[in-house]
Motif scaffolding. Structure first.
Motif, PDB file in Angstrom:
ATOM      1  N   SER A  76       4.237  -5.442  -7.414  1.00 51.40           N
ATOM      2  CA  SER A  76       3.490  -5.810  -6.206  1.00 51.40           C
ATOM      3  C   SER A  76       4.367  -6.093  -4.992  1.00 51.40           C
ATOM      4  O   SER A  76       3.861  -6.169  -3.880  1.00 51.40           O
ATOM      5  N   ILE A 100       4.588  -9.302  -0.593  1.00 51.70           N
ATOM      6  CA  ILE A 100       3.611  -8.943  -1.614  1.00 51.70           C
ATOM      7  C   ILE A 100       2.671  -7.935  -0.951  1.00 51.70           C
ATOM      8  O   ILE A 100       1.875  -8.309  -0.089  1.00 51.70           O
ATOM      9  N   ASP A 103      -1.113  -8.492  -0.422  1.00 52.89           N
ATOM     10  CA  ASP A 103      -1.447  -9.558   0.524  1.00 52.89           C
ATOM     11  C   ASP A 103      -1.280  -9.123   1.972  1.00 52.89           C
ATOM     12  O   ASP A 103      -1.677  -9.833   2.887  1.00 52.89           O
ATOM     13  N   ASP A 104      -0.638  -7.983   2.184  1.00 52.72           N
ATOM     14  CA  ASP A 104      -0.359  -7.459   3.513  1.00 52.72           C
ATOM     15  C   ASP A 104      -1.400  -6.386   3.797  1.00 52.72           C
ATOM     16  O   ASP A 104      -1.297  -5.281   3.275  1.00 52.72           O
ATOM     17  N   VAL A 108      -2.130  -2.536   1.301  1.00 50.85           N
ATOM     18  CA  VAL A 108      -2.897  -2.632   0.062  1.00 50.85           C
ATOM     19  C   VAL A 108      -2.847  -1.271  -0.627  1.00 50.85           C
ATOM     20  O   VAL A 108      -3.140  -0.252  -0.006  1.00 50.85           O
TER      21      VAL A 108
END
Length: 171
Positions: A76, A100, A103-104, A108
């Protein structure tokens, strides 16, 4: 006609709000469409990784302390650890060195398929900002791949598989 006030010209606040709403919807849709293209998202993720590598090296130079860029086992993303194994802070932003991809928002779906630095998934950076081993990282998104290579001897970073040849000669 006498007694009628002259008509004012211009936009009402309601018209202005409607125009702003339409522009916002177009912008949100076009940005999402632009970053859903694999070549764009993957290219940006690889360049961001290269910049984060340089930032990790600059941190070691600036503080005179080693660091360890660790690629997470689930693919990830990655984190930078300090010499004690704790999460390192970026001295420029005072934010933790953590990336991560899920989370961005725009990244994704990007994953680290493979990461090899020496015999593990972590790149050691000495207190002078020099990598102590070669690094090869493969990123994937929607069936496409980019491979980033960092050479220990020269410090050069090369992104392979990109639409434009991307090279960075060193910090």
């Amino acid at each position: 006609m006498p007694g009628r006030p002259p008509r004012e010209h211009g936009f009402t606040i309601l018209v202005l709000l409607v125009v702003l709403l339409i522009l916002s919807l177009v912008a949100a849709t076009s940005v999402r469409w632009y970053f859903s293209r694999a070549e764009i998202t993957l290219e940006n993720a690889a360049v961001l990784l290269a910049r984060d590598l340089r930032a990790a090296q600059h941190r070691s130079i600036f503080l005179g302390r080693p660091g360890r860029l660790l690629f997470l086992p689930d693919g990830s993303g990655y984190v930078l650890l300090d010499e004690h194994g704790g999460l390192a802070q970026n001295p420029q932003t005072d934010e933790p060195f953590v990336r991560i991809y899920p989370d961005d928002g725009v990244f994704v779906g990007v994953e680290v398929l493979a990461a090899a630095a020496g015999t593990d998934r972590a790149l050691e950076i000495d207190s002078h900002g020099h990598p102590t081993e070669d690094l090869e990282v493969t990123l994937a998104f929607r069936g496409e791949r980019r491979t980033l290579r960092l050479e220990q001897d020269t410090g050069e970073i090369v992104i392979e598989g990109s639409t434009s040849a991307w090279r960075d000669s060193g910090p």
